[in-house]
Design a protein around this motif. Structure first.
Motif, mmCIF file in Angstrom:
data_model
loop_
_atom_site.group_PDB
_atom_site.id
_atom_site.type_symbol
_atom_site.label_atom_id
_atom_site.label_comp_id
_atom_site.label_asym_id
_atom_site.label_seq_id
_atom_site.Cartn_x
_atom_site.Cartn_y
_atom_site.Cartn_z
ATOM 1 N N ASP A 1 0.842 -1.263 0.133
ATOM 2 C CA ASP A 1 -0.002 -0.007 0.148
ATOM 3 C C ASP A 1 0.640 1.211 0.083
ATOM 4 O O ASP A 1 0.470 2.113 -0.643
ATOM 5 C CB ASP A 1 -0.795 -0.049 1.329
ATOM 6 N N ARG B 1 -1.606 -6.490 -6.537
ATOM 7 C CA ARG B 1 -1.159 -5.075 -6.082
ATOM 8 C C ARG B 1 -0.442 -4.425 -7.274
ATOM 9 O O ARG B 1 -0.043 -3.414 -7.023
ATOM 10 C CB ARG B 1 -0.232 -5.149 -4.807
ATOM 11 N N LYS C 1 1.165 4.140 -2.783
ATOM 12 C CA LYS C 1 0.865 5.493 -2.396
ATOM 13 C C LYS C 1 1.811 6.311 -2.878
ATOM 14 O O LYS C 1 1.712 7.390 -3.646
ATOM 15 C CB LYS C 1 0.561 5.751 -1.099
#
Ligand code: ATP
Ligand code: MG
Lengths: 377, 230
Positions: B190, B215, B194
């Motif tokens: 994550d 991902r 980001k």
């Protein structure tokens, strides 16, 4: 962020131990320098003690220290009368052994005329010699104290004063007695020689002989002119104070000085190699970390600073420890250890240069290491 | 998503180790373009050349042939074209390695802030940024601890914080989540995602971890030193 200091603090115990080891080595180096200086200072002590300008000795000799010298005691009057001479004194030197407190002392007996040049410059304790017989001034290193008595030859002398740093070039501590006492000590200690003289037809009424006559000059008097004048007298030779000091260094302590000097040189080389090795090893152990630093983008400047700063900190700490230790123990040496601030300064300079050169080796290895080394494992 | 600038442009890159009988062709004519904002997975069996490719892109390893452009600058074309590769790495590239390579004599926080120190950040700001990253990666409570006392996963996260500290635009990761539990692996992904969006960076990560395949924007497969279609 100072990486050198962070790294040192990370392995502080080991670093301190290394510094301490280096410190011990530095102690030995400083001790050697001190012994060397002490040797020179001790050798010159006996020449410097009377604070003379001119030494009148037996013709053809380089007395009284480098060679034996015997001149008539009354030479002193003739020297004293010379224009330009402020005062003159006759002086004798002999080494004798004497028993004291169950031990045998080797003493360097200096005979001088109280009130004339030849005595010690400074009395540390007690008083100087008067005109009475059988009194002496002793160097502290003899172990004698005020009021002690000691048998020299046939007579018992009492210690009335103590002096410091008076010894011959062999390190035997000095005692001062009056010239009269010294002369009778000479014959008392050497009756056999006297008998031989008698047997040879000598009537035994030899005039008293002394080792040298020393003179202090009036201000502005010409040393060269006076020594030249003395040399014209048949049985006498003359040396200036400077010549006497040079002679002593050249003849009496030269070998010992060279010996210690050479040893000092070897010791310094060993220290240099040890320092180089320590710094090199310190760097080699960090090669992977240095590769990591390169990998994350540290410039050469950062890496060089890391190594050189650690080397300097090591060198300076070692030297500091060495200095502290030698100052702590130097008075326990059997002979004088003399350290001048100048010596410490020069040694600091040498150590800094050695550290710099030694880190050069480490720096070379560090700059060559491939950042990819950090990836292995 | 509109593709951003081309941050990594690799053309015809080959790399072999050794010569003659011991010659190993780790990479054979690789062409690869990665845009700002992309998060890419590099897949392939052991020995297929994944680490070698990352090292070439990271300017740690000179290829034997080919051309490499990073962020619009040609850095390799038969030979290195820049002498300040380290400055380039400091400013543009963040590495996350298989072995975490933390400096043992610095605390977790210092291991992160040292990069900023080298990049010329004021100490106070560097520390704050390091703390922020460590907190985000849930190792803030270990900030004052030296690497020897960190668990494998903690050390890995500190290394990730270090790679991200100077806001590089190209992040190269060799199994970044290998030492992490799946929850933390998701967290790291994550963060990388980001970062890619906010800083217009690209991420190239070697991974075997199928749980995080979803991902990535792209999966690239290497086999025997060649890119192959999955
Ligand atoms: N320094 C080196 N010298 C010689 N051969 C090497 C070197 N590094 C890697 N190789 C070889 O190059 C090939 C590719 O290695 P590389 O490390 O890129 O594989 P990898 O895909 O990262 O494998 P892994 O998944 O096991 O990490 C392998 O055959 C390896 O043995
Ligand atoms: Mg690999």
């Amino acid at each position: 962020m100072n990486l050198a200091i962070k790294d040192i603090r990370h392995g502080l115990f080991r670093f301190v131990l290394t510094c301490f080891g280096l410190g011990l080595l530095m102690t030995v180096v400083l001790a050697m320098i001190g012994i060397y200086n002490g040797l020179v200072a001790d050798a010159l002590a006996v020449v410097k003690a009377p604070a003379a300008d001119i030494w009148v000795v037996e013709a053809g000799t380089q007395g009284p220290f480098a060679e034996a010298s015997a001149i008539p005691a009354d030479t002193r009057d003739a020297v004293a009368r010379m224009p330009g001479v402020a005062e003159a004194g006759a002086i004798t030197y002999q080494t004798i052994e004497a028993a004291h407190a169950g031990k045998t002392l080797r003493l360097y007996v200096i005979g001088f005329e109280p009130g004339r040049p030849g005595g010690p410059q400074r009395i540390a304790e007690g008083r100087s010699l008067g005109t009475s017989h059988f009194e002496l001034l002793a160097d502290r290193k003899t172990g004698l104290v005020l009021g002690d008595t000691i048998r020299l030859g046939r007579d018992r002398f009492s210690v009335v004063g103590l002096v410091e740093d008076a010894m011959n070039s062999g390190g035997d501590p000095a005692v001062y007695v009056t010239l009269a006492d010294a002369l009778s000590l000479q014959t008392a200690l050497d009756p056999a020689a006297a008998r031989v003289q008698v047997a040879r037809g000598d009537q035994g009424i030899r005039p008293a002989t002394v080792a040298a006559v020393i003179a202090r000059l009036e201000p502005g008097a010409d040393v060269a002119l006076l020594t030249a004048t003395v040399r014209q007298w048949k049985h006498l030779a003359a040396l200036s104070q400077a010549e006497q000091e040079d002679l002593l260094l050249a003849s009496v302590v030269d070998r010992a000085r060279r010996q210690i000097g050479l040893f000092l040189g070897i010791l310094l080389s060993v220290s240099a190699v040890v320092i180089a090795l320590i710094i090199y090893t310190m760097t080699m152990e960090k090669l992977k970390q240095i590769a990591t630093l390169k990998l994350i983008g540290a410039p050469d400047r950062t890496i060089v600073a890391l190594i050189v700063q650690q080397a300097m900190i090591l060198g300076i700490s070692g030297l500091g420890i060495g200095l502290a230790l030698i100052l702590l123990v130097k008075d326990n040496f059997p002979r004088r250890v003399v350290l001048e601030p100048f010596n410490a300064l020069v040694l600091t300079g040498i150590i800094l240069v050695v550290c710099l050169v030694a880190s050069g080796l480490g720096v070379r290895a560090a700059l060559k290491v491939d950042p990819a080394t950090a990836l292995g494992g | 998503m509109t593709p951003g600038d081309i941050l990594v442009n690799v053309q015809g890159v080959a790399k072999h180790y050794g010569e003659g009988e011991t010659r190993v062709d780790a990479l054979r004519s690789i062409d690869l373009r990665v845009h700002a904002g992309e998060v890419i997975a590099l897949l392939g069996p052991s020995g297929s050349g994944k680490t070698t490719l990352l090292n070439v892109i990271g300017c740690i390893l000179a290829p034997t042939a080919g051309r490499v452009e990073l962020d619009g600058d040609a850095v390799f074309d038969g030979k290195w074209l820049r002498s300040d590769l380290r400055r380039l790495r400091l400013d543009k590239i963040g590495f996350i390695f298989q072995a975490h390579n933390l400096l043992p004599f610095l605390t977790a926080e210092e291991n992160v802030s040292v990069v900023l120190d080298l990049a010329g950040w004021p100490a106070e700001k560097g520390r704050a940024r390091a703390r922020e990253l460590l907190d985000y990666l849930e190792v803030g409570h270990r900030a004052k601890v030296k690497p020897a006392l960190l668990s494998g996963g903690e050390a890995q996260r500190v290394a990730i914080a270090r790679a991200l500290a100077n806001r590089p635009r190209i992040i190269l990761a060799d199994e970044p989540t290998a030492a992490l539990d799946s929850g933390r692996a998701q967290l790291v992904m994550d963060l990388l995602r980001k970062l890619a969006t906010e800083q217009e960076a690209c991420i190239i990560a070697v991974t075997h971890d199928e749980k995080i395949f979803d991902r990535f924007d792209r999966l690239i497969h290497l086999r025997d030193g060649r890119l192959v279609d999955a």
